[in-house]
Design an enzyme around this catalytic site. Structure first.
Site, PDB file in Angstrom:
ATOM      1  N   ASP A  99       8.895  49.073  40.069  1.00 38.49           N
ATOM      2  CA  ASP A  99       8.240  48.729  41.223  1.00 38.49           C
ATOM      3  C   ASP A  99       7.301  48.387  41.584  1.00 38.49           C
ATOM      4  O   ASP A  99       5.994  48.923  40.959  1.00 38.49           O
ATOM      5  CB  ASP A  99       7.830  50.318  41.659  1.00 38.49           C
ATOM      6  CG  ASP A  99       9.926  51.053  41.584  1.00 38.49           C
ATOM      7  OD1 ASP A  99      10.804  50.476  42.972  1.00 38.49           O
ATOM      8  OD2 ASP A  99       9.413  52.138  41.046  1.00 38.49           O
ATOM      9  N   TRP A 110       5.540  61.397  41.396  1.00 39.16           N
ATOM     10  CA  TRP A 110       7.204  61.092  41.781  1.00 39.16           C
ATOM     11  C   TRP A 110       6.426  61.841  43.361  1.00 39.16           C
ATOM     12  O   TRP A 110       7.088  61.223  44.187  1.00 39.16           O
ATOM     13  CB  TRP A 110       7.894  61.952  41.708  1.00 39.16           C
ATOM     14  CG  TRP A 110       9.120  60.859  40.303  1.00 39.16           C
ATOM     15  CD1 TRP A 110       8.762  61.772  39.471  1.00 39.16           C
ATOM     16  CD2 TRP A 110       9.904  60.427  40.246  1.00 39.16           C
ATOM     17  NE1 TRP A 110       9.200  60.138  38.341  1.00 39.16           N
ATOM     18  CE2 TRP A 110      10.363  60.238  39.396  1.00 39.16           C
ATOM     19  CE3 TRP A 110      10.127  59.786  41.499  1.00 39.16           C
ATOM     20  CZ2 TRP A 110      11.631  59.101  39.032  1.00 39.16           C
ATOM     21  CZ3 TRP A 110      11.636  58.880  41.129  1.00 39.16           C
ATOM     22  CH2 TRP A 110      12.101  58.582  40.230  1.00 39.16           C
ATOM     23  N   GLY A 156      17.066  57.282  42.541  1.00 39.13           N
ATOM     24  CA  GLY A 156      15.985  58.619  42.803  1.00 39.13           C
ATOM     25  C   GLY A 156      16.185  58.869  41.555  1.00 39.13           C
ATOM     26  O   GLY A 156      16.458  59.041  40.995  1.00 39.13           O
ATOM     27  N   HIS A 182      20.701  53.356  36.405  1.00 36.72           N
ATOM     28  CA  HIS A 182      19.690  53.821  35.826  1.00 36.72           C
ATOM     29  C   HIS A 182      20.311  55.057  35.164  1.00 36.72           C
ATOM     30  O   HIS A 182      21.123  56.481  35.818  1.00 36.72           O
ATOM     31  CB  HIS A 182      19.124  54.992  36.901  1.00 36.72           C
ATOM     32  CG  HIS A 182      17.561  53.422  37.534  1.00 36.72           C
ATOM     33  ND1 HIS A 182      18.042  52.790  38.558  1.00 36.72           N
ATOM     34  CD2 HIS A 182      16.137  54.068  37.417  1.00 36.72           C
ATOM     35  CE1 HIS A 182      16.426  52.267  39.529  1.00 36.72           C
ATOM     36  NE2 HIS A 182      16.058  52.743  38.246  1.00 36.72           N
ATOM     37  N   ILE A 185       5.441  56.302  49.469  1.00 40.07           N
ATOM     38  CA  ILE A 185       5.449  55.161  48.852  1.00 40.07           C
ATOM     39  C   ILE A 185       6.036  54.529  50.048  1.00 40.07           C
ATOM     40  O   ILE A 185       5.888  53.638  50.881  1.00 40.07           O
ATOM     41  CB  ILE A 185       4.707  54.562  47.990  1.00 40.07           C
ATOM     42  CG1 ILE A 185       3.588  54.976  47.609  1.00 40.07           C
ATOM     43  CG2 ILE A 185       4.519  53.093  47.838  1.00 40.07           C
ATOM     44  CD1 ILE A 185       3.448  54.352  46.868  1.00 40.07           C
ATOM     45  N   HIS A 227      16.536  51.908  32.380  1.00 39.04           N
ATOM     46  CA  HIS A 227      15.057  52.658  31.340  1.00 39.04           C
ATOM     47  C   HIS A 227      15.669  53.178  29.867  1.00 39.04           C
ATOM     48  O   HIS A 227      15.012  52.470  29.443  1.00 39.04           O
ATOM     49  CB  HIS A 227      14.705  53.876  32.019  1.00 39.04           C
ATOM     50  CG  HIS A 227      14.080  53.735  33.593  1.00 39.04           C
ATOM     51  ND1 HIS A 227      12.306  52.585  33.287  1.00 39.04           N
ATOM     52  CD2 HIS A 227      14.434  53.596  34.721  1.00 39.04           C
ATOM     53  CE1 HIS A 227      12.351  52.840  34.299  1.00 39.04           C
ATOM     54  NE2 HIS A 227      12.716  52.702  35.171  1.00 39.04           N
ATOM     55  N   GLU A 238      16.134  58.276  32.235  1.00 40.56           N
ATOM     56  CA  GLU A 238      14.602  58.058  32.338  1.00 40.56           C
ATOM     57  C   GLU A 238      13.989  59.432  32.910  1.00 40.56           C
ATOM     58  O   GLU A 238      13.755  60.187  33.736  1.00 40.56           O
ATOM     59  CB  GLU A 238      14.481  57.208  33.913  1.00 40.56           C
ATOM     60  CG  GLU A 238      12.973  57.428  34.354  1.00 40.56           C
ATOM     61  CD  GLU A 238      12.739  56.207  35.798  1.00 40.56           C
ATOM     62  OE1 GLU A 238      13.777  56.751  36.809  1.00 40.56           O
ATOM     63  OE2 GLU A 238      12.162  55.904  36.160  1.00 40.56           O
TER      64      GLU A 238
HETATM   65 ZN    ZN Z   1      14.213  51.347  38.678  1.00 37.85          ZN
END
Ligand code: ZN
Ligand code: NAG
Ligand code: NAG
Ligand code: NAG
Ligand code: NAG
Ligand code: NAG
Ligand code: NAG
Length: 509
Positions: free
Chosen positions: A438, A204, A326, A353, A210, A380, A356
């Site tokens: 991603d 992470w 996040g 999200h 990135i 997720h 996850e």
């Molecule tokens: Zn995502």
């Protein structure tokens, strides 16, 4: 035959004792009992429950199905003989090159896949394009800021004191391998993922860098337009005709210092999409899912939601709703802010999200709130199978899960996708859409890689074209489009699907 037996319940004081009789009664003696038939009945019932398997196929689809199953089984049989040849169970970074040579993968690439419903646009353009195209433009600078390499366009770096900027041209003059080095700042892909990223925390940490490396570069308005156009191009080249992009209002800038506000940002974004649609008329469109970092203060969260509500009124067909992003272990959990979020549900749809995580009874509880808040889909939902009541509720509300198998593996929720918790729910008919999350960070383009992993590692050896068709249909049915738009999208998709079926029958005998 399995018989339902009423469960006797005895109350002793306040303790309830339940006698569960695990009795399965067989008609043992009679000739009508046939073990193999009973076994087949179970298999058949399970088969029909798995998502997609209730679809009725045309004759041509049946032919294509046989071809696809043959290809699938050939690859599986090699794996049964020698597990280390089986690609979909390996770490994606180790298997990627070989996957690209797999026959099944190359069939999947050709499938009209419908929509990509969970893509963060800042990680939606391949590193190759960023390096070969964007970072070779004029006025691009780089600099190391607290261990993160930042990219930015500047008219003249001398006046910008935020960082010790240097032209990329100069970096390249000093180091002929600069582009290779830069590539490593843009993707997670490494040769030895388990050594480079021994823990979820370490992967992470790199993952966040990135985004930080690219952010200012993509905020340069002319680059933003090229970037979004290229993102759509990459999806379209993988036979994807629609997408819902997650991201945030970016403060787009020009070299002369002009900065565009969020309304202008939306217009620039929409114009780029329209330009793409004009050039590719069977591309259906884009929706925007505003993504707010879950670590924001309540004040800032409120400000963004108020602004988004206004933008939704201005651009109702573009803004779908919002999400919190996040790592779920950081920042607000949904329960903390459910009252605030509820206030916005009238105008904005939710695409949270949730779950996850590998924890149980902790961050996975976000799934309960996502379902109670009527989230349109769940990103997720990795922990969903630990919550049978929530699962049932989600199914009643027709909420689907955005399944991102490569993301889940790379970000270390799971190592072997054959153990993915969503398999059990798919086996009970729980709807999923396959998503890429991603793609540029994993070094992929489009949806085919995730489709490949889902199909090879997460469905039975007998599941063929029906499941694939359902994946594609779900990506339209569970999208944020209005009903008439969905119908139009299905019609466009169906045409390509027929072409795909014909292609398979013609080219794979
Ligand atoms: Zn995502
Ligand atoms: C049981 O059913 C199977 C499958 O239908 C059939 O092949 C087999 O002959 C049957 N066995 C007996 C003993 O009837
Ligand atoms: C199994 O496959 C791997 C990878 O292709 C290969 O290196 C290995 O030699 C194979 N093992 C056997 C016993 O064939
Ligand atoms: C970058 O891509 C854009 C859009 O495809 C193209 O017009 C431009 O010529 C490319 N520039 C470079 C340096 O490759
Ligand atoms: C940089 O600052 C100098 C001195 O303040 C000024 O003369 C010059 O115009 C500035 N350059 C740019 C590109 O803003
Ligand atoms: C909240 O927003 C203000 C003003 O934009 C900004 O300065 C501040 O850093 C933000 N705080 C957080 C925690 O996001
Ligand atoms: C969720 O849907 C239920 C049932 O339609 C409704 O009663 C409830 O108000 C909704 N909650 C939110 C936050 O929109």
């Amino acid at each position: 035959m399995i018989v339902d037996i009423p469960v006797p319940v005895f109350r002793i004081g306040s303790i309830i004792v339940i006698f569960v009789q695990l009795t399965v009664s067989y008609t043992m003696s009679s000739e009508s009992y046939n073990y193999t038939e009973e076994r087949n009945k179970i298999l058949q019932e399970e088969r029909m429950k798995f998502i997609g398997n209730d679809l009725i196929l045309t004759d041509n689809e049946m032919k294509a199905n046989e071809i696809i199953l043959k290809v699938k089984k050939t690859e599986l049989n090699e794996g049964y003989d020698n597990e280390s040849t089986f690609l979909a169970s390996q770490h994606f970074f180790k298997a990627k090159n070989k996957i690209e040579r797999s026959e099944m993968f190359n069939i999947i690439k050709k499938i009209p896949k419908g929509g990509s419903l969970h893509t963060h646009y800042l990680s939606g353009v391949s590193a190759d394009f960023i390096i070969n195209n964007i970072t070779h433009r004029k006025n691009i600078y780089g600099c190391d800021l607290n261990g993160v390499f930042k990219l930015r366009f500047l008219e003249d770096a001398t006046n910008d004191t935020t960082c010790n900027w240097k032209k990329l041209e100069d970096y390249r003059k000093e180091n002929s391998n600069f582009d290779d080095w830069l590539r490593k700042q843009l993707i997670l892909d490494v040769e030895n993922p388990y050594e480079e990223y021994p823990t979820a925390d370490s992967v992470w940490a790199k993952f966040k860098k990135i985004f930080s490396t690219q952010y200012d570069m993509v905020c340069y308005k002319p680059v933003f337009e090229i970037f979004i156009y290229q993102l759509l191009n990459e999806l379209y080249s993988d036979n994807v005709i629609y997408t819902e992009l997650r991201g945030t209002f970016m403060p787009l800038y020009e070299l002369n210092g002009k900065i565009y506000n969020s309304k202008e940002f939306m217009k620039i974004f929409i114009n780029t999409v329209e330009r793409f649609k004009k050039n590719f008329p069977d591309f259906v469109g884009v929706r925007y899912i505003h993504s707010i970092y879950r670590g924001l203060t309540i004040e800032n969260l409120t400000l963004q939601l108020d602004e988004l509500t206004k933008l939704k009124k201005l651009f109702p067909n573009f803004v779908a709703g919002f999400d919190l992003i996040g790592r779920e272990e950081e920042g607000h959990c949904l329960f903390e802010i459910h009252q605030l979020l509820s206030k916005y549900s009238e105008n904005l749809k939710f695409y949270f999200h949730a779950g996850e995580t590998n924890w149980f009874g902790h961050t996975d509880l976000n799934i309960i709130d996502a379902v109670l808040l009527n989230s349109s889909r769940i990103g997720h939902g990795f922990g969903l199978n630990k919550h049978p009541v929530v699962t049932r509720l989600a199914k009643d509300k027709n909420i689907c899960v955005e399944l991102c198998p490569i993301s889940n593996q790379v970000l270390m929720l799971i190592s072997d996708p054959r153990n993915h918790p969503m398999i059990g729910l798919m086996a009970e008919g729980f709807p999923v859409v396959i998503c890429n999350d991603d793609p540029s960070a994993w070094g992929t383009i489009g949806l085919s890689y995730d489709w490949y992993v889902a199909f090879m590692a997460m469905t039975s050896e007998n599941d063929g074209i029906r499941v694939l068709k359902q994946f594609a249909l779900n990506s339209i049915l569970y999208s944020a489009m209005e009903d008439e738009e969905k119908e139009a999208a299905v019609r466009i998709w169906e045409k390509s699907w027929q072409e795909f079926i014909d292609y398979i029958i013609l080219h794979h005998k």
